[in-house]
Design an enzyme around this catalytic site. Structure first.
Site, PDB file in Angstrom:
ATOM      1  N   GLU A   1      -5.225  -6.585  14.578  1.00 56.71           N
ATOM      2  CA  GLU A   1      -4.685  -5.280  14.178  1.00 56.71           C
ATOM      3  C   GLU A   1      -5.792  -4.226  14.214  1.00 56.71           C
ATOM      4  O   GLU A   1      -5.545  -3.051  14.470  1.00 56.71           O
ATOM      5  CB  GLU A   1      -4.043  -5.348  12.778  1.00 56.71           C
ATOM      6  CG  GLU A   1      -3.046  -4.222  12.522  1.00 56.71           C
ATOM      7  CD  GLU A   1      -2.282  -4.344  11.207  1.00 56.71           C
ATOM      8  OE1 GLU A   1      -2.904  -4.189  10.144  1.00 56.71           O
ATOM      9  OE2 GLU A   1      -1.061  -4.576  11.234  1.00 56.71           O
TER      10      GLU A   1
ATOM     11  N   GLU B   1      10.388  -4.660   4.811  1.00 59.24           N
ATOM     12  CA  GLU B   1      10.517  -6.047   4.353  1.00 59.24           C
ATOM     13  C   GLU B   1      10.265  -6.156   2.850  1.00 59.24           C
ATOM     14  O   GLU B   1      11.005  -6.810   2.109  1.00 59.24           O
ATOM     15  CB  GLU B   1       9.503  -6.949   5.076  1.00 59.24           C
ATOM     16  CG  GLU B   1       9.750  -7.135   6.549  1.00 59.24           C
ATOM     17  CD  GLU B   1       9.011  -6.110   7.404  1.00 59.24           C
ATOM     18  OE1 GLU B   1       8.776  -4.973   6.929  1.00 59.24           O
ATOM     19  OE2 GLU B   1       8.708  -6.438   8.556  1.00 59.24           O
TER      20      GLU B   1
ATOM     21  N   GLY C   1      -4.898  -1.715   4.879  1.00 54.70           N
ATOM     22  CA  GLY C   1      -4.100  -2.849   4.412  1.00 54.70           C
ATOM     23  C   GLY C   1      -4.808  -4.182   4.620  1.00 54.70           C
ATOM     24  O   GLY C   1      -4.855  -5.030   3.730  1.00 54.70           O
ATOM     25  N   ARG C   2      -5.403  -4.371   5.808  1.00 55.51           N
ATOM     26  CA  ARG C   2      -6.037  -5.668   6.096  1.00 55.51           C
ATOM     27  C   ARG C   2      -7.402  -5.788   5.445  1.00 55.51           C
ATOM     28  O   ARG C   2      -8.078  -6.816   5.580  1.00 55.51           O
ATOM     29  CB  ARG C   2      -6.126  -5.865   7.608  1.00 55.51           C
ATOM     30  CG  ARG C   2      -6.748  -4.708   8.366  1.00 55.51           C
ATOM     31  CD  ARG C   2      -6.412  -4.798   9.851  1.00 55.51           C
ATOM     32  NE  ARG C   2      -6.876  -3.645  10.614  1.00 55.51           N
ATOM     33  CZ  ARG C   2      -6.187  -2.501  10.736  1.00 55.51           C
ATOM     34  NH1 ARG C   2      -5.034  -2.339  10.122  1.00 55.51           N
ATOM     35  NH2 ARG C   2      -6.662  -1.513  11.467  1.00 55.51           N
TER      36      ARG C   2
ATOM     37  N   HIS D   1      -5.664 -33.304  17.072  1.00 49.43           N
ATOM     38  CA  HIS D   1      -4.550 -34.127  17.551  1.00 49.43           C
ATOM     39  C   HIS D   1      -3.449 -33.261  18.147  1.00 49.43           C
ATOM     40  O   HIS D   1      -2.308 -33.706  18.279  1.00 49.43           O
ATOM     41  CB  HIS D   1      -4.018 -34.987  16.392  1.00 49.43           C
ATOM     42  CG  HIS D   1      -5.073 -35.900  15.866  1.00 49.43           C
ATOM     43  ND1 HIS D   1      -5.309 -37.148  16.390  1.00 49.43           N
ATOM     44  CD2 HIS D   1      -6.018 -35.709  14.909  1.00 49.43           C
ATOM     45  CE1 HIS D   1      -6.327 -37.712  15.745  1.00 49.43           C
ATOM     46  NE2 HIS D   1      -6.778 -36.845  14.847  1.00 49.43           N
TER      47      HIS D   1
ATOM     48  N   LYS E   1       0.841  -1.199   0.000  1.00 48.42           N
ATOM     49  CA  LYS E   1       0.000   0.000   0.000  1.00 48.42           C
ATOM     50  C   LYS E   1       0.876   1.249   0.000  1.00 48.42           C
ATOM     51  O   LYS E   1       0.669   2.162  -0.780  1.00 48.42           O
ATOM     52  CB  LYS E   1      -0.929  -0.032   1.216  1.00 48.42           C
ATOM     53  CG  LYS E   1      -1.774   1.205   1.361  1.00 48.42           C
ATOM     54  CD  LYS E   1      -2.777   1.089   2.488  1.00 48.42           C
ATOM     55  CE  LYS E   1      -3.407   2.453   2.742  1.00 48.42           C
ATOM     56  NZ  LYS E   1      -4.404   2.434   3.799  1.00 48.42           N
TER      57      LYS E   1
ATOM     58  N   LYS F   1       9.279  -0.972  14.364  1.00 49.79           N
ATOM     59  CA  LYS F   1       9.905  -0.652  13.066  1.00 49.79           C
ATOM     60  C   LYS F   1      11.014   0.375  13.262  1.00 49.79           C
ATOM     61  O   LYS F   1      12.099   0.264  12.703  1.00 49.79           O
ATOM     62  CB  LYS F   1       8.873  -0.051  12.091  1.00 49.79           C
ATOM     63  CG  LYS F   1       7.797  -0.994  11.607  1.00 49.79           C
ATOM     64  CD  LYS F   1       6.911  -0.250  10.587  1.00 49.79           C
ATOM     65  CE  LYS F   1       5.656  -1.035  10.252  1.00 49.79           C
ATOM     66  NZ  LYS F   1       4.720  -0.308   9.389  1.00 49.79           N
TER      67      LYS F   1
HETATM   68  O1  F6P Z   1       2.994  -2.831   9.713  1.00 48.74           O
HETATM   69  C1  F6P Z   1       1.632  -3.046   9.582  1.00 48.74           C
HETATM   70  C2  F6P Z   1       1.169  -2.779   8.187  1.00 48.74           C
HETATM   71  O2  F6P Z   1       1.100  -1.417   7.974  1.00 48.74           O
HETATM   72  C3  F6P Z   1      -0.155  -3.455   7.904  1.00 48.74           C
HETATM   73  O3  F6P Z   1      -1.226  -2.723   8.375  1.00 48.74           O
HETATM   74  C4  F6P Z   1      -0.092  -3.596   6.434  1.00 48.74           C
HETATM   75  O4  F6P Z   1      -1.044  -4.506   5.948  1.00 48.74           O
HETATM   76  C5  F6P Z   1       1.330  -4.059   6.255  1.00 48.74           C
HETATM   77  O5  F6P Z   1       2.050  -3.335   7.230  1.00 48.74           O
HETATM   78  C6  F6P Z   1       1.917  -3.855   4.902  1.00 48.74           C
HETATM   79  O6  F6P Z   1       1.908  -2.519   4.533  1.00 48.74           O
HETATM   80  P1  F6P Z   1       2.127  -2.094   3.041  1.00 48.74           P
HETATM   81  O7  F6P Z   1       1.046  -2.707   2.224  1.00 48.74           O
HETATM   82  O8  F6P Z   1       2.095  -0.603   3.034  1.00 48.74           O
HETATM   83  O9  F6P Z   1       3.485  -2.615   2.600  1.00 48.74           O
END
Ligand code: F6P
Length: 520
Positions: free
Chosen positions: A347, A210, A261-262, A378, A204, A487
């Site tokens: 979240e 990452e 995002g979610r 199990h 987003k 972060k």
């Molecule tokens: O760190 C949390 C978050 O902001 C989530 O809410 C989001 O889905 C995820 O990181 C990834 O964010 P982005 O789509 O901006 O890379």
């Protein structure tokens, strides 16, 4: 539009619920409730679009539900819900609207003048993305699609591509790389040929550490192989199209800050799903979710499934004091559903202050966790049956299998039914060790088939359920400030791993850092 919300714990209904809990809630016995009410299954189960839900094995009765409905009304749930659909900036801490429902409105829907511009952007982007998906599906030289993204830019698409496996056309493999741990990307790259691979960089913000690290490494790998056609082999799914271009990706599909995002698998972030099940399949997914949106928006609260579920969650969390909820999908294709729901609920509702920044005085999000059945039986079911904590469990069963292996599906469904039954009825044993206390609550969801429509509806059901409990708690379910501190600290620590500088760190972090430093 302004909405008047009253924190649930400040309503009269909250006090009535507390009194009801003391009088009959805490001693509620499911076996007695069924024996005393032949209509219990009918009144506490209901059909909603594409989903049937049996709530009758929960620690509630008609009186509990009527008090919960009063709680919803006194908290202003309906106005809050309508404000979301209307595009009000209900995500106040980020001053944003919350309009994932607009992504699922069918072409031609009347969304009102205020949202008309946004809706036409949604439709144009959706058409472009689906046309691109069909083009890539027809391109047999692309055999591998690698989605690089994390959180909402990973969990939704990954879960849905696995869930809809039966609808996925053969000929393409889908890989999801989320972790900054290079083992993950390296393992995927080992099996790929650059000329047959499409990388989707899903973010987003297009700033997530990452995802940027993985995208850079994927691009480097691609270029080091001598390949140059980035335009054909990389696409970006982002609200930050400029950053994607600056990164060197020309093929981009955008979305908007009002898609959390979610809540984003319905946007361009859903491209892997469209690649897997085709444009028509993706539209069916949206249609299923839209049907649930309409149900949430228009059904009376008493027969509104997301509302009933969200209020049940409040009842369990705040009055019974249950701290977690288990998710047991009895369908192996739903194996990433618990992880997806974890982000969605924890979240969204893992908050400790209300809309005005004041500390809440009632507990918020429970812990969500789970594994597909029968595997969980199990492993952790022992604790659900005989442990000292009561953990409401959610069964998700699909009536029709998408395979024809004899006998398996009946065994699977029999296990789901038996576990829910055993949790409730229990078993007496004088010796103690074989004693099952029973009276352990569960909800049971039935989908006729696992299709794009039913998956879409089921996910929207959970979204609106989370909205409902968050609304009653008086919190903002749509921000996520709690992810930020770690972060920032990681950015400070990363160079220290190379330099060994532990100045200003607490003794534990310093000691661990020195242990983790690479040896020469
Ligand atoms: O760190 C949390 C978050 O902001 C989530 O809410 C989001 O889905 C995820 O990181 C990834 O964010 P982005 O789509 O901006 O890379």
């Amino acid at each position: 539009m302004t909405t008047t919300r009253t924190r649930g714990d400040r309503t009269a209904a909250w006090g009535a619920l507390a009194a009801h809990y003391e009088a009959s809630g805490k001693g509620f016995d499911l076996r007695r409730a069924f024996a005393g009410d032949p209509g219990r299954f009918a009144s506490l189960s209901q059909a909603a679009p594409h989903v049937f839900a049996d709530l009758s094995k929960n620690l509630i009765d008609a009186h509990t539900e009527s008090l919960l409905m009063a709680l919803a009304r006194e908290s202003g749930l309906e106005a809050h819900r309508d404000a979301m659909f209307a595009g009000a900036h209900i995500n106040a801490t980020e001053d944003r609207a919350v309009l994932h429902t607009l992504l699922r409105a069918p072409p031609g829907a009347s969304v009102g003048a205020k949202l008309a511009g946004a809706f036409s952007d949604v439709q144009a982007t959706l058409s472009a993305m689906l046309a691109y998906a069909e083009q890539v599906r027809a391109d047999h030289t692309i055999t591998d699609v690698v989605n690089i993204g994390i959180g909402g830019s990973d969990l939704g698409p990954q879960m849905a591509v696995l869930a809809l496996d039966a609808d996925v056309a053969p000929g393409k493999r889908f890989h999801f790389v989320s972790n900054v741990d290079g083992h993950e990307l390296a393992a995927v790259l080992r099996g790929l040929a650059p000329e047959h691979t499409l990388f989707l960089v899903a973010s987003k913000t297009f700033t997530t550490a990452e995802t940027m690290a993985n995208a850079r490494s994927a691009k480097r790998w691609f270029e080091q192989s001598g390949s140059v056609d980035i335009a054909r082999h990389f696409a970006a799914l982002t609200t930050n199209v400029e950053a994607a271009r600056a990164f060197g990706i020309e093929t981009t599909f955008g979305f908007w800050d009002w898609v959390g995002g979610r809540y984003s698998l319905w946007s361009a972030i859903g491209l892997p799903i469209a690649l897997a099940i085709g444009a028509e399949g993706f539209r069916r997914l949206l249609a299923g979710a839209h049907a649930m949106d309409d149900h949430f928006r228009t059904a009376p609260l008493e027969r509104n499934l997301p509302v009933r579920l969200g209020l049940l969650d409040v009842w369990y969390r705040n009055f019974h004091g249950f701290t977690s909820r288990g998710i047991a999908p009895y369908h192996s294709a739903l194996r990433r559903l618990p992880a997806y729901l974890q982000q969605l609920e924890m979240e969204s509702n893992g908050k400790q202050v209300d809309m005005s920044g004041e500390p809440v005085s009632a507990a918020t999000s429970p812990v969500l966790w789970g594994e597909p059945g029968t595997n969980g039986q199990h492993a952790y079911f022992q604790m659900l049956h005989q442990g000292t904590d009561v953990i409401p469990l959610e069964f998700i069963a699909v009536r029709d299998a998408a395979h024809d292996l004899e006998g398996h599906h009946a065994k699977l469904l029999a296990n789901a039914l038996a576990q829910a039954q055993a949790l409730m009825v229990g078993q007496a044993d004088a010796g103690g060790h074989r004693n099952f206390p029973g009276n352990r609550p569960s909800s049971f969801f039935v989908l006729e088939r696992l299709t794009p429509e039913s998956l879409g509806a089921f996910l929207a059901l959970y979204e609106h359920r989370v909205f409902t409990s968050g609304s009653v708690w008086g919190i903002n379910s749509f921000d996520q400030w709690g992810v930020e501190l770690g972060k920032v600290l990681a950015r400070d620590i990363e160079p220290r791993l190379a330099s060994g500088d532990t100045g200003g760190l607490d003794a534990s972090t310093a000691g661990l850092l020195l242990r983790l430093r690479p040896r020469a």
